[in-house]
Design a protein around this motif. Sequence first.
Motif: not given
Length: 67
Positions: A10, A29, A34, A36, A48
């Motif tokens: 991440c 995530c 968040s 990914l 990521g």
Amino acid sequence: MAGNFYTVECPDCENEQVVFGKAATQVACAVCGSTLAHATGGKAVFEGEVLDTVERREAPDDLTGSS
């Protein structure tokens, strides 16, 4: 199922999470929420860093019924 799984870090919290390479939906995530990966209709676009490829495992012949 054709495709591989990837360990993705991440970009926000550095959590490592396994994501399918052909994700059909947005992947968040599990720790911070968040994004990914984004679905594209084919291979997913990762936000990521991809740390590792997790190869798919083949089932033994005696479990699949193949000869």
